[in-house]
Design a protein around this motif. Structure first.
Motif, PDB file in Angstrom:
ATOM      1  N   ARG A 297      -2.554  -6.182  -9.810  1.00  0.00           N
ATOM      2  CA  ARG A 297      -1.749  -6.324  -8.595  1.00  0.00           C
ATOM      3  C   ARG A 297      -1.090  -4.996  -8.229  1.00  0.00           C
ATOM      4  N   ALA A 298      -0.684  -4.215  -9.236  1.00  0.00           N
ATOM      5  CA  ALA A 298      -0.087  -2.901  -8.968  1.00  0.00           C
ATOM      6  C   ALA A 298      -1.117  -1.959  -8.357  1.00  0.00           C
ATOM      7  N   ALA A 299      -2.354  -1.997  -8.870  1.00  0.00           N
ATOM      8  CA  ALA A 299      -3.405  -1.138  -8.317  1.00  0.00           C
ATOM      9  C   ALA A 299      -3.720  -1.524  -6.878  1.00  0.00           C
ATOM     10  N   THR A 300      -3.814  -2.814  -6.618  1.00  0.00           N
ATOM     11  CA  THR A 300      -4.065  -3.276  -5.258  1.00  0.00           C
ATOM     12  C   THR A 300      -2.905  -2.909  -4.339  1.00  0.00           C
ATOM     13  N   GLY A 301      -1.675  -3.072  -4.829  1.00  0.00           N
ATOM     14  CA  GLY A 301      -0.506  -2.709  -4.043  1.00  0.00           C
ATOM     15  C   GLY A 301      -0.460  -1.217  -3.745  1.00  0.00           C
ATOM     16  N   ALA A 302      -0.873  -0.397  -4.730  1.00  0.00           N
ATOM     17  CA  ALA A 302      -0.888   1.055  -4.517  1.00  0.00           C
ATOM     18  C   ALA A 302      -1.889   1.439  -3.433  1.00  0.00           C
ATOM     19  N   LEU A 303      -3.065   0.839  -3.477  1.00  0.00           N
ATOM     20  CA  LEU A 303      -4.068   1.118  -2.446  1.00  0.00           C
ATOM     21  C   LEU A 303      -3.584   0.669  -1.067  1.00  0.00           C
ATOM     22  N   ALA A 304      -3.008  -0.507  -1.015  1.00  0.00           N
ATOM     23  CA  ALA A 304      -2.505  -1.009   0.264  1.00  0.00           C
ATOM     24  C   ALA A 304      -1.329  -0.163   0.759  1.00  0.00           C
ATOM     25  N   GLY A 305      -0.464   0.266  -0.149  1.00  0.00           N
ATOM     26  CA  GLY A 305       0.661   1.098   0.238  1.00  0.00           C
ATOM     27  C   GLY A 305       0.224   2.451   0.772  1.00  0.00           C
ATOM     28  N   ALA A 306      -0.772   3.053   0.119  1.00  0.00           N
ATOM     29  CA  ALA A 306      -1.288   4.339   0.587  1.00  0.00           C
ATOM     30  C   ALA A 306      -1.943   4.193   1.958  1.00  0.00           C
ATOM     31  N   ALA A 307      -2.713   3.123   2.136  1.00  0.00           N
ATOM     32  CA  ALA A 307      -3.363   2.894   3.429  1.00  0.00           C
ATOM     33  C   ALA A 307      -2.327   2.659   4.524  1.00  0.00           C
ATOM     34  N   THR A 308      -1.304   1.885   4.224  1.00  0.00           N
ATOM     35  CA  THR A 308      -0.249   1.624   5.202  1.00  0.00           C
ATOM     36  C   THR A 308       0.468   2.910   5.580  1.00  0.00           C
ATOM     37  N   ALA A 309       0.757   3.731   4.583  1.00  0.00           N
ATOM     38  CA  ALA A 309       1.439   5.004   4.847  1.00  0.00           C
ATOM     39  C   ALA A 309       0.592   5.904   5.746  1.00  0.00           C
ATOM     40  N   GLN A 310      -0.703   5.932   5.520  1.00  0.00           N
ATOM     41  CA  GLN A 310      -1.578   6.755   6.353  1.00  0.00           C
ATOM     42  C   GLN A 310      -1.610   6.251   7.787  1.00  0.00           C
ATOM     43  N   VAL A 311      -1.619   4.946   7.954  1.00  0.00           N
ATOM     44  CA  VAL A 311      -1.670   4.369   9.300  1.00  0.00           C
ATOM     45  C   VAL A 311      -0.421   4.730  10.095  1.00  0.00           C
ATOM     46  N   VAL A 312       0.726   4.725   9.441  1.00  0.00           N
ATOM     47  CA  VAL A 312       1.971   4.996  10.160  1.00  0.00           C
ATOM     48  C   VAL A 312       2.369   6.470  10.110  1.00  0.00           C
ATOM     49  N   GLY A 313       1.533   7.307   9.509  1.00  0.00           N
ATOM     50  CA  GLY A 313       1.779   8.738   9.520  1.00  0.00           C
ATOM     51  C   GLY A 313       2.744   9.230   8.461  1.00  0.00           C
ATOM     52  N   GLU A 314       2.872   8.515   7.368  1.00  0.00           N
ATOM     53  CA  GLU A 314       3.759   8.915   6.281  1.00  0.00           C
ATOM     54  C   GLU A 314       2.941   9.454   5.108  1.00  0.00           C
TER      55      GLU A 314
ATOM     56  N   PRO B   7       5.052 -10.546  -7.562  1.00  0.00           N
ATOM     57  CA  PRO B   7       4.626 -11.897  -7.923  1.00  0.00           C
ATOM     58  C   PRO B   7       5.422 -12.472  -9.092  1.00  0.00           C
ATOM     59  N   CYS B   8       5.863 -11.615 -10.013  1.00  0.00           N
ATOM     60  CA  CYS B   8       6.644 -12.093 -11.152  1.00  0.00           C
ATOM     61  C   CYS B   8       8.071 -12.452 -10.750  1.00  0.00           C
ATOM     62  N   VAL B   9       8.576 -11.815  -9.717  1.00  0.00           N
ATOM     63  CA  VAL B   9       9.912 -12.130  -9.227  1.00  0.00           C
ATOM     64  C   VAL B   9       9.894 -13.476  -8.515  1.00  0.00           C
ATOM     65  N   THR B  10       8.869 -13.696  -7.716  1.00  0.00           N
ATOM     66  CA  THR B  10       8.805 -14.946  -6.954  1.00  0.00           C
ATOM     67  C   THR B  10       8.317 -16.115  -7.786  1.00  0.00           C
ATOM     68  N   ASN B  11       7.521 -15.831  -8.832  1.00  0.00           N
ATOM     69  CA  ASN B  11       7.009 -16.894  -9.694  1.00  0.00           C
ATOM     70  C   ASN B  11       6.959 -16.382 -11.134  1.00  0.00           C
ATOM     71  N   PRO B  12       8.040 -16.542 -11.896  1.00  0.00           N
ATOM     72  CA  PRO B  12       8.074 -16.003 -13.260  1.00  0.00           C
ATOM     73  C   PRO B  12       7.017 -16.599 -14.191  1.00  0.00           C
ATOM     74  N   ASN B  13       6.429 -17.714 -13.826  1.00  0.00           N
ATOM     75  CA  ASN B  13       5.394 -18.327 -14.660  1.00  0.00           C
ATOM     76  C   ASN B  13       3.989 -17.886 -14.305  1.00  0.00           C
ATOM     77  N   ALA B  14       3.870 -16.914 -13.400  1.00  0.00           N
ATOM     78  CA  ALA B  14       2.545 -16.432 -12.976  1.00  0.00           C
ATOM     79  C   ALA B  14       1.847 -15.751 -14.155  1.00  0.00           C
ATOM     80  N   ASN B  15       0.539 -15.679 -14.063  1.00  0.00           N
ATOM     81  CA  ASN B  15      -0.261 -15.072 -15.109  1.00  0.00           C
ATOM     82  C   ASN B  15       0.164 -13.627 -15.331  1.00  0.00           C
ATOM     83  N   GLY B  16       0.462 -13.249 -16.559  1.00  0.00           N
ATOM     84  CA  GLY B  16       0.849 -11.897 -16.892  1.00  0.00           C
ATOM     85  C   GLY B  16       2.324 -11.605 -16.797  1.00  0.00           C
TER      86      GLY B  16
END
Length: 72
Positions: free
Chosen positions: A27-44, A61-70
């Motif tokens: 999830r962190a890797a996916t979030g990093a890719l999405a964050g980088a793409a979002t930053a590029q779109v908005v010029g950051e 995901p762990c904050v919203t659901n502490p019983n989530a996998n991992g």
């Protein structure tokens, strides 16, 4: 106005993708890719976007659901 639409669209895609992954690392890797793409779109800085997106993707995901996998 067009940049606002791009921003909301990028955040929507990032939110959907951040939920993907079975482990916090995936999830962190996916979030990093999405964050980088979002930053590029908005010029950051893509590195800052990746750091923020990775952090959010890894822990949100762990904050919203502490019983989530991992989540401890």
């Amino acid at each position: 106005m067009t940049s606002k639409f791009k921003l909301f669209g990028a955040f929507g895609v990032a939110a959907i993708l951040a939920a993907c992954g079975a482990t916090p690392g995936e999830r962190a890797a996916t979030g990093a890719l999405a964050g980088a793409a979002t930053a590029q779109v908005v010029g950051e800085n893509a590195v800052n976007g990746a750091l923020i997106g990775g952090a959010i993707g890894g822990i949100a995901p762990c904050v919203t659901n502490p019983n989530a996998n991992g989540c401890y």
